[in-house]
Design a protein around this motif. Structure first.
Motif, PDB file in Angstrom:
ATOM      1  N   LEU A 236     -42.690  19.231  75.841  1.00 38.23           N
ATOM      2  CA  LEU A 236     -42.163  20.331  76.644  1.00 38.23           C
ATOM      3  C   LEU A 236     -43.311  21.193  77.149  1.00 38.23           C
ATOM      4  O   LEU A 236     -44.175  21.603  76.386  1.00 38.23           O
ATOM      5  N   PHE A 237     -43.315  21.458  78.456  1.00 43.40           N
ATOM      6  CA  PHE A 237     -44.262  22.411  79.026  1.00 43.40           C
ATOM      7  C   PHE A 237     -43.515  23.717  79.245  1.00 43.40           C
ATOM      8  O   PHE A 237     -42.629  23.788  80.104  1.00 43.40           O
ATOM      9  N   ALA A 238     -43.853  24.707  78.433  1.00 42.79           N
ATOM     10  CA  ALA A 238     -43.154  25.994  78.542  1.00 42.79           C
ATOM     11  C   ALA A 238     -43.974  26.922  79.431  1.00 42.79           C
ATOM     12  O   ALA A 238     -45.000  27.449  79.027  1.00 42.79           O
ATOM     13  N   VAL A 239     -43.514  27.094  80.663  1.00 44.19           N
ATOM     14  CA  VAL A 239     -44.278  27.824  81.686  1.00 44.19           C
ATOM     15  C   VAL A 239     -43.822  29.275  81.759  1.00 44.19           C
ATOM     16  O   VAL A 239     -42.630  29.553  81.749  1.00 44.19           O
ATOM     17  N   ARG A 240     -44.758  30.175  81.845  1.00 39.46           N
ATOM     18  CA  ARG A 240     -44.433  31.585  82.103  1.00 39.46           C
ATOM     19  C   ARG A 240     -45.686  32.292  82.619  1.00 39.46           C
ATOM     20  O   ARG A 240     -46.799  31.775  82.498  1.00 39.46           O
ATOM     21  N   GLU A 256     -45.185  23.173  90.601  1.00 36.83           N
ATOM     22  CA  GLU A 256     -45.632  22.112  91.506  1.00 36.83           C
ATOM     23  C   GLU A 256     -46.918  21.466  90.963  1.00 36.83           C
ATOM     24  O   GLU A 256     -47.024  20.238  90.897  1.00 36.83           O
ATOM     25  N   ASN A 257     -47.860  22.300  90.550  1.00 38.81           N
ATOM     26  CA  ASN A 257     -49.121  21.778  90.006  1.00 38.81           C
ATOM     27  C   ASN A 257     -48.901  20.978  88.735  1.00 38.81           C
ATOM     28  O   ASN A 257     -49.524  19.937  88.525  1.00 38.81           O
ATOM     29  N   LEU A 258     -48.003  21.485  87.897  1.00 40.52           N
ATOM     30  CA  LEU A 258     -47.740  20.819  86.627  1.00 40.52           C
ATOM     31  C   LEU A 258     -47.128  19.431  86.862  1.00 40.52           C
ATOM     32  O   LEU A 258     -47.501  18.452  86.208  1.00 40.52           O
ATOM     33  N   VAL A 259     -46.213  19.358  87.814  1.00 37.99           N
ATOM     34  CA  VAL A 259     -45.602  18.063  88.133  1.00 37.99           C
ATOM     35  C   VAL A 259     -46.671  17.110  88.665  1.00 37.99           C
ATOM     36  O   VAL A 259     -46.728  15.937  88.293  1.00 37.99           O
ATOM     37  N   LYS A 260     -47.557  17.625  89.498  1.00 37.28           N
ATOM     38  CA  LYS A 260     -48.634  16.788  90.043  1.00 37.28           C
ATOM     39  C   LYS A 260     -49.574  16.319  88.944  1.00 37.28           C
ATOM     40  O   LYS A 260     -49.987  15.159  88.924  1.00 37.28           O
ATOM     41  N   GLN A 261     -49.915  17.238  88.024  1.00 38.76           N
ATOM     42  CA  GLN A 261     -50.798  16.874  86.912  1.00 38.76           C
ATOM     43  C   GLN A 261     -50.213  15.726  86.101  1.00 38.76           C
ATOM     44  O   GLN A 261     -50.923  14.906  85.544  1.00 38.76           O
TER      45      GLN A 261
END
Ligand SMILES: [Zn+2]
Lengths: 373, 121
Positions: A236-240, A256-261
């Motif tokens: 899980l990537f918990a973004v905030r 968007e960046n996380l999906v690309k990474q």
């Protein structure tokens, strides 16, 4: 009673007074009503002015602690109060989101630069809070100026429709102004606000799975980072946004960046935000739905939807219901009480709708003032 | 000021009422005039009673509290204190738990408001 009696010589006065009364109200009733409305607008306007002046003073008091004398701060602040952003032309809608995004970036830069000039000795977290203070003062100033404009215009030209419109909208405007006015104190000392519930849920969720402040990776986008935790065999990537300074960051770009990474290998994006409740609904009610839960002017939401569509990632939203006063005001107990349920729903969604080994993004949207990592 | 003007207002209202009733029962020629004078005096009295309201003093803002909870899951220590500048949610506290000497964290900061009357349907 005997007036108007057969022998009275005063009965004509009563008749005259009666007719004068009828004539007065049928001919000038509207004028009298306009006058009454103008008086109402005037008293509302004075209230708005008082709130604006007080919030301006609060802002000055907050800024002057960081290296510049009061009169300089006041002068610069006044120059900044009607800073504007011109919305991009939408006559040719192609690319309007990118253009808006570009303008908003520039606006953020200018705000940061201005706060840096005005409070050179403030640290990063304090600067963000000062930025929020400045924005609230701007909102107060804007409401006051707009109402004053229509008041003067209506009075000058006796325009009934203008007076009527402003008189009818005044209670709503006063309500919003009061909410922001009360938030002012929260921003200047860094108290959390209701809008911060999204990031708080994300942090509490990540902490349940062992994440700490040190695990937070701050490299996704402007003022946004993530914790990476293992939840029931899923990553899980918990973004905030970063905290506890007040910022919303650019969560759309971050996702968007996380999906690309991860080269598109994401099974689900869950967004958590505060959402406006209807009157009569319970404060702090948790509800869920489909889509990107984010209330920005457009570019962030667009980025999330677009990256989800391109990679075929389902979008899920969980919101905590609150009214506008609660969203911009100091955090309330009812909202904090909603956290366990929100966490349960996130867990249920992950377990039920993703498989072991999947990667999931959980994004908490909102202003992180007063909410630590 | 407030109390005195209310009492004077009450007296004037009473005098107006007396005039009014007296006017209604006196000489028919002048009853109308007395009636009017009585009305005017009464309205001045009412004006004094209801007017002269002091501008509402703004209430002090409701207090904000900080909720501190012990990190030890087996320990149930919980403390509420006034918000202090520099507090934020999830901030580790320097002090240790008085019950188990463990570390403590701020788990909530919230405002204590009076409940507004909600319209229930
Ligand atoms: Zn303890």
């Amino acid at each position: 009673m005997q007036f108007g009696g057969e022998s009275s010589e005063f009965s004509w006065i009563i008749n005259l007074a009666f007719f004068a009364f009828i004539m007065l109200f049928s001919l000038y009733g509207q004028k009298i009503q306009m006058w009454q409305w103008l008086k109402q607008i005037e008293s509302g306007l004075l209230e708005l002015k008082r709130m604006f002046l007080e919030s301006r003073q609060t802002a000055i008091d907050a800024f002057k602690n960081f290296g510049r004398p009061e009169d300089e701060v006041a002068g610069d602040l006044d120059r900044w109060l009607d800073y504007f952003t011109i919305m991009p032309v939408d006559l040719d809608p192609a690319g309007v989101i990118q253009r808006l995004d570009h303008l908003l970036d520039e606006r953020r830069d200018r705000f940061e630069e201005f706060v840096g000039d005005l409070a050179p000795e403030a640290d990063g977290k304090m600067r963000q809070n000062l930025e929020n203070t400045l924005e609230v003062t701007q909102v107060m100033n804007l409401i006051f100026r707009v109402v004053r404009h229509y008041y003067i215009l209506g009075k000058k030209y006796g325009s009934q429709i203008m007076i009527m419109q402003i008189q009818m909208q005044l209670p709503e405007l006063l309500r919003i102004a009061k909410a922001y006015f009360q938030a002012m104190g929260a921003f200047s000392v860094g108290k959390p606000i209701g809008d911060g519930i999204g990031p708080l849920i994300v942090s509490k969720f990540a902490r349940q799975y062992g994440a700490t402040k040190e695990d937070y990776i701050d490299d996704l986008a402007r003022e946004v980072g993530y914790y990476r935790v293992e939840v029931e065999g899923r990553t899980l990537f918990a973004v905030r946004a970063t905290g506890p300074g007040g910022t919303v960051g650019k969560p759309g770009l971050a996702i968007e960046n996380l999906v690309k990474q991860n080269s598109g290998d994401i099974s689900r994006i869950i967004t958590i935000d505060a959402a406006l409740k209807l009157e009569g609904e319970e404060l702090g009610r948790v509800s869920e739905g489909t889509g990107a839960a984010i209330g920005d002017p457009g570019p962030e939401k667009y980025a999330i939807e677009e990256v989800a569509r391109k990679n075929g990632i389902p979008l899920e939203a969980i919101v905590v219901k609150e009214d506008e006063e609660a969203a911009v005001g100091i955090m309330q107990k009812e909202l904090l009480n909603a956290i366990p349920e929100a966490i349960e729903r996130i867990k249920a969604s992950i377990v039920k709708r993703t498989e072991t080994g999947n990667r999931v993004i959980l994004a908490g949207i909102g202003n992180t003032i007063g909410i630590g990592l | 000021m407030g109390m005195i003007s209310k009492i004077i207002g009450l007296i004037i209202t009473g005098a107006g009422a007396v005039l009014l009733f007296w006017g209604m029962n006196s000489d028919p020629t002048y009853s109308f005039i007395w009636f009017l004078i009585g009305m005017i005096v009464m309205s001045i009295g009412f004006g004094l009673i209801s007017g002269g309201k002091q501008p509402e003093t703004p209430e002090p803002p409701p207090p904000t509290v900080t909720e501190i909870i012990c990190d030890n899951l087996d320990c149930d220590f919980k403390e509420l204190r006034d918000f202090e500048k520099g507090d934020y949610i999830l901030k580790p506290i320097d002090a240790t738990c008085p019950k188990c000497d463990g570390s403590m964290t701020i788990h909530g900061i919230y405002i204590i408001r009076e409940k507004e009357e909600e319209i229930q349907i």
